[in-house]
Design a protein around this motif. Structure first.
Motif, short mmCIF file in Angstrom:
data_model
loop_
_atom_site.label_atom_id
_atom_site.label_comp_id
_atom_site.label_asym_id
_atom_site.label_seq_id
_atom_site.Cartn_x
_atom_site.Cartn_y
_atom_site.Cartn_z
N PHE A 197 64.90 0.26 -30.80
CA PHE A 197 63.79 -0.64 -30.53
C PHE A 197 62.62 -0.37 -31.47
CE2 PHE A 197 65.89 -0.02 -26.37
CZ PHE A 197 66.18 -1.34 -26.03
N ASP A 198 62.18 -1.40 -32.18
CA ASP A 198 60.90 -1.35 -32.87
C ASP A 198 59.80 -1.27 -31.80
OD1 ASP A 198 58.93 -1.81 -34.99
OD2 ASP A 198 58.77 -3.83 -34.15
N ILE A 199 58.58 -0.94 -32.23
CA ILE A 199 57.48 -0.82 -31.27
C ILE A 199 56.58 -2.05 -31.26
CG2 ILE A 199 55.37 0.45 -30.71
CD1 ILE A 199 56.78 3.02 -31.46
N ASP A 200 55.79 -2.21 -32.32
CA ASP A 200 54.78 -3.28 -32.33
C ASP A 200 55.43 -4.65 -32.42
OD1 ASP A 200 52.18 -1.68 -32.52
OD2 ASP A 200 53.38 -0.81 -34.14
N GLY A 201 55.10 -5.50 -31.44
CA GLY A 201 55.70 -6.83 -31.40
C GLY A 201 57.09 -6.84 -30.80
N GLU B 29 49.17 -7.36 -25.99
CA GLU B 29 48.09 -6.47 -25.56
C GLU B 29 48.38 -5.01 -25.85
OE1 GLU B 29 47.78 -7.42 -21.43
OE2 GLU B 29 46.61 -9.24 -21.79
N LYS B 30 49.45 -4.74 -26.62
CA LYS B 30 49.88 -3.38 -26.96
C LYS B 30 50.23 -2.58 -25.71
CE LYS B 30 49.50 -3.97 -31.36
NZ LYS B 30 50.70 -4.06 -32.22
N LYS B 31 50.84 -3.27 -24.75
CA LYS B 31 51.33 -2.63 -23.53
C LYS B 31 52.83 -2.86 -23.41
CE LYS B 31 46.96 -3.22 -21.01
NZ LYS B 31 46.29 -3.85 -19.85
N ILE B 32 53.50 -1.99 -22.64
CA ILE B 32 54.93 -2.15 -22.39
C ILE B 32 55.10 -3.03 -21.15
CG2 ILE B 32 57.13 -1.01 -21.99
CD1 ILE B 32 55.84 1.58 -23.02
N PRO B 33 55.68 -4.22 -21.28
CA PRO B 33 55.86 -5.08 -20.11
C PRO B 33 56.76 -4.41 -19.06
CG PRO B 33 56.23 -6.31 -22.15
CD PRO B 33 56.15 -4.85 -22.52
N ASP B 34 56.54 -4.73 -17.81
CA ASP B 34 57.36 -4.16 -16.73
C ASP B 34 58.83 -4.52 -16.93
OD1 ASP B 34 55.18 -3.00 -15.50
OD2 ASP B 34 54.85 -4.69 -14.11
N SER B 35 59.10 -5.72 -17.43
CA SER B 35 60.49 -6.13 -17.64
C SER B 35 61.18 -5.26 -18.69
CB SER B 35 60.57 -7.60 -18.05
OG SER B 35 59.95 -7.82 -19.31
#
Length: 264
Positions: free
Chosen positions: A8-12, A18-24
């Motif tokens: 997994f890439d990080i940004d985008g 919002e630079k947060k990790i979605p719950d999904s």
């Protein structure tokens, strides 16, 4: 049959707008891990920029600095530092031209100038503070990746003068500096060798220009809905955006997660 691995890439990708990790995304990664599927990060970032992501997602393997530094289960397995003499030449030229650099080690990153507008804009886009300044940082630690901060017209000077490097744009006036031939794909191959996993059993999610080699090298490349056109063209599958359950939906699309299981 060996379990597959997902990068997994990080940004985008792991992070939303919002630079947060979605719950999904948190749920999707957890479900993969519960099935025994390997999960890893593949990013242009320096490791200390994403420790918090590793902790939240329980991921201890990564390809950092665009393939230049690779760690499997907390242990370094590959590193490819840049020649310090080349960094000296870059530093001298950028100083003379009023441009700026960042130096990325496996521990930290420093920049060559204070109050530089392009550095500020680049780190603002990451929602991170302005880095510490140390124009001689490359003399003290191995440097695996640089950043060049200048406009596109001026950048051509560096493209022409340093053919030993690849310059990969990541912000309007910011470029990753890597040895020619370096990419996330190189680092991923190192991890596949360690795990003895076939290329066709590897998956990768990404959205940027520095993801192109990765998306085409793995068995199945997945581009986020918010990806640049080049990444979408390179991928086998296009999912929804990182802010619209893109990781979860993409894993369902490629058959790594069961839609019914996700709903439980």
């Amino acid at each position: 049959m060996k379990k597959p691995i997902v990068f997994f890439d990080i940004d985008g990708t792991l992070l939303n707008d919002e630079k947060k990790i979605p719950d999904s995304t948190k749920k999707a990664v957890r479900l993969l891990q519960e099935q025994g599927i390997h999960t890893a990060i593949a990013t242009g970032r320096v490791p200390n920029m994403f420790y918090w992501i590793q902790k939240e997602l329980n991921i201890d393997s990564y390809v950092a600095m665009n393939g230049q530094y690779v760690v499997f289960e907390g242990k370094e397995i590959y590193s490819n530092p840049i020649n310090p003499e080349m960094l000296q030449s870059l530093t001298t030229l950028t100083t003379n031209n009023g441009h700026a650099l960042a130096y990325c080690s496996h521990l930290d990153y420093k920049v060559s100038k204070s109050n530089h507008p392009f550095i500020e804009a680049g780190f603002d886009s990451l929602m991170m503070p302005y880095p510490e300044v140390d124009e001689e940082y490359y003399k003290h630690l191995p440097i695996y990746q640089g950043h060049l901060y200048c406009n596109r017209k001026d950048a051509q000077l560096y493209f022409d003068q340093f053919p030993e490097f690849s310059f990969v744009k990541w912000d309007d006036n910011a470029y990753d500096i890597l040895p020619k031939g370096a990419s996330k794909a190189v680092g991923i191959n190192k991890m596949l060798e360690i795990l003895d996993i076939n290329q066709e059993d590897s998956f990768a999610f990404g959205d940027g220009l520095n993801d192109l080699e990765m998306l085409t090298m793995v068995g199945t490349g997945v581009a986020m809905g918010n990806a640049v056109p080049e990444a979408k063209a390179a991928a086998n599958v296009i999912t929804t955006s990182s802010s619209n359950d893109g990781i979860l939906n993409g894993l369902i699309q490629v058959g790594l997660l069961d839609k019914e299981l996700v709903l439980i």
